[in-house]
Motif scaffolding. Structure first.
Motif, short mmCIF file in Angstrom:
data_model
loop_
_atom_site.label_atom_id
_atom_site.label_comp_id
_atom_site.label_asym_id
_atom_site.label_seq_id
_atom_site.Cartn_x
_atom_site.Cartn_y
_atom_site.Cartn_z
N PHE A 24 -22.03 10.71 -34.28
CA PHE A 24 -20.92 10.78 -33.42
C PHE A 24 -20.78 9.53 -33.10
O PHE A 24 -19.61 8.93 -32.96
CB PHE A 24 -21.47 11.43 -31.99
N ILE A 25 -21.70 8.45 -32.82
CA ILE A 25 -21.58 7.03 -32.77
C ILE A 25 -21.03 6.36 -33.93
O ILE A 25 -19.91 5.66 -33.72
CB ILE A 25 -23.01 6.33 -32.40
N ALA A 26 -21.15 7.02 -35.12
CA ALA A 26 -20.59 6.25 -36.39
C ALA A 26 -19.13 6.62 -36.32
O ALA A 26 -18.24 6.08 -37.07
CB ALA A 26 -21.26 6.68 -37.54
N ALA A 27 -18.85 7.96 -35.97
CA ALA A 27 -17.23 8.49 -35.96
C ALA A 27 -16.63 7.83 -34.97
O ALA A 27 -15.46 8.02 -35.00
CB ALA A 27 -17.52 10.00 -35.93
N MET A 28 -17.21 7.07 -34.21
CA MET A 28 -16.32 6.47 -32.90
C MET A 28 -15.45 5.68 -33.62
O MET A 28 -15.66 4.69 -34.80
CB MET A 28 -17.09 5.87 -31.90
N PRO A 29 -14.21 5.04 -32.84
CA PRO A 29 -13.23 4.12 -33.51
C PRO A 29 -13.88 2.79 -33.90
O PRO A 29 -13.75 2.14 -34.84
CB PRO A 29 -12.35 3.96 -32.37
N ASN A 30 -14.91 2.46 -33.14
CA ASN A 30 -15.67 1.10 -33.51
C ASN A 30 -17.28 1.58 -33.68
O ASN A 30 -18.04 0.67 -33.72
CB ASN A 30 -15.78 -0.04 -32.23
N GLY A 31 -17.27 2.51 -34.34
CA GLY A 31 -18.58 3.10 -34.81
C GLY A 31 -19.35 2.34 -35.49
O GLY A 31 -18.80 1.51 -36.48
N THR A 32 -20.47 2.41 -35.72
CA THR A 32 -21.41 1.63 -36.56
C THR A 32 -22.87 2.49 -36.82
O THR A 32 -23.28 3.34 -36.08
CB THR A 32 -22.09 0.23 -35.86
N LEU A 33 -23.64 2.09 -38.21
CA LEU A 33 -24.67 2.71 -38.36
C LEU A 33 -25.96 1.79 -38.06
O LEU A 33 -25.52 0.49 -37.68
CB LEU A 33 -24.69 2.93 -39.93
N PRO A 34 -27.00 2.19 -37.72
CA PRO A 34 -28.26 1.41 -37.26
C PRO A 34 -28.49 0.11 -38.32
O PRO A 34 -28.31 0.58 -39.71
CB PRO A 34 -29.32 2.36 -37.19
N ARG A 35 -28.52 -1.04 -37.89
CA ARG A 35 -28.76 -2.11 -38.73
C ARG A 35 -30.13 -1.98 -39.18
O ARG A 35 -30.50 -2.40 -40.34
CB ARG A 35 -28.65 -3.37 -37.91
N ASP A 36 -31.12 -1.25 -38.32
CA ASP A 36 -32.47 -1.24 -39.07
C ASP A 36 -32.96 0.15 -38.98
O ASP A 36 -33.71 0.44 -37.70
CB ASP A 36 -33.35 -2.32 -38.13
N PRO A 37 -32.71 0.95 -39.75
CA PRO A 37 -33.11 2.44 -39.65
C PRO A 37 -34.50 2.46 -39.45
O PRO A 37 -35.17 3.44 -38.73
CB PRO A 37 -32.58 3.01 -40.93
N LEU A 38 -35.60 1.74 -39.97
CA LEU A 38 -36.92 1.87 -39.98
C LEU A 38 -37.40 1.81 -38.48
O LEU A 38 -38.18 2.34 -38.02
CB LEU A 38 -37.57 0.71 -40.66
N MET A 39 -36.62 0.77 -37.67
CA MET A 39 -37.11 0.62 -36.31
C MET A 39 -36.81 1.74 -35.47
O MET A 39 -37.20 2.39 -34.57
CB MET A 39 -36.56 -0.76 -35.80
#
Length: 283
Positions: A138-153
């Motif tokens: 849902f966060i990624a689909a927002m207008p200014n959405g993004t993916l986590p910079r550090d998925p491991l964390m």
């Protein structure tokens, strides 16, 4: 005359007991099936989604570049997923199994305590990760959405929370006589930890002294780890004035929060070993 007796072939080739890893895998698979069939468990799955979308109603004042107050609170709520599942589900099912003598049968069957507890912790971790992926989508689909910079964390935050909060859920079971009373007993500490974790009331809105105190509560470090994982900013000392960090520097900044979670896991594990009840409570 030869008096030597021959043992039956099946005795000579007695099957070895399954190893710890195989027992844990089997028990986790069983716990997964029971969780899916358990109606109350679906309520525990819905609550994190409800709290995360409630966070979006907060003002959209920018906290760090690209992330407003509501989005930061939503990220923090991801750290509360394992809190709700761990404390709510573990306290409920282990109380019910204790009173039905299922735990006693497990214990005398040769299944070790880490395996018995590990099955539920594994299920909490799996479903916590699944809900985190839904919220992350849902966060990624927002207008200014993004993916986590550090998925491991992000993964580390969910795993640490799953272990810590499942153990805390086990600590509620000695206080309850049945599954229904366990749900009531766990509700107060669970809600306190949720509200103190920053997913409902952002910690940025609190005075600095209060924020430093709340940073020692086990529900805060997972939320901070998730926020750092998504933003790439060092938010562990507070989001105000946070600076972007590289991969290694961000992990160095995260060490105190990880240490707090490990300390809570150690204390909770010792308390479970000391106070957990295997036998039903007497009327």
């Amino acid at each position: 005359m030869n008096t030597t007796t021959t043992r039956p072939a099946e005795t000579r080739s007695a099957r070895r007991a399954p190893g710890t890893a195989r027992q844990l895998l089997r028990l986790t698979r069983m716990e997964f099936t029971l969780f899916v069939r358990y109606k109350t468990a679906w309520m525990f799955l819905a609550l994190p989604l409800f709290f995360s979308f409630m966070a979006l109603q907060l003002p959209d004042d920018e906290v760090v570049p690209g992330f407003g107050l509501g989005e930061m609170a939503m990220l923090s709520s991801i750290g509360s997923i394992s809190l709700i599942l761990g404390m709510g589900h573990a306290s409920n099912v282990f109380t019910a199994r204790r009173e039905s003598l299922a735990l006693k049968r497990f214990r005398v069957s040769g299944v070790s305590q880490p395996v018995i507890f590990g099955g539920v912790i594994g299920v909490v971790a799996v479903f916590s990760l699944a809900i985190a992926l839904i919220i992350g989508g849902f966060i990624a689909a927002m207008p200014n959405g993004t993916l986590p910079r550090d998925p491991l964390m992000l993964l580390v935050a969910i795993l640490l929370g799953s272990v810590a909060f499942s153990l805390m859920g086990l600590l509620v079971t000695p206080l309850a006589r049945n599954a229904e009373s366990a749900q009531l007993a766990v509700m107060v500490p669970m809600l306190i930890l949720i509200f103190a974790g920053g997913g409902i009331i952002p910690l940025e809105a609190l005075p600095e002294g209060a924020r430093q105190f709340f940073s020692l509560i086990p529900s805060v470090p997972p939320g901070e780890l998730v926020q750092a994982a998504y933003t790439g900013y060092d938010v562990f000392g507070g989001a105000a004035g946070a600076e972007p960090k590289g991969f290694l520097d961000l992990w160095i900044a995260a060490l105190p929060s990880i240490g707090i979670m490990l300390a809570w896991i150690a204390v909770s594990a010792l308390a479970v070993r000391r106070f957990f009840r295997w036998d039903p409570r007497q009327p």
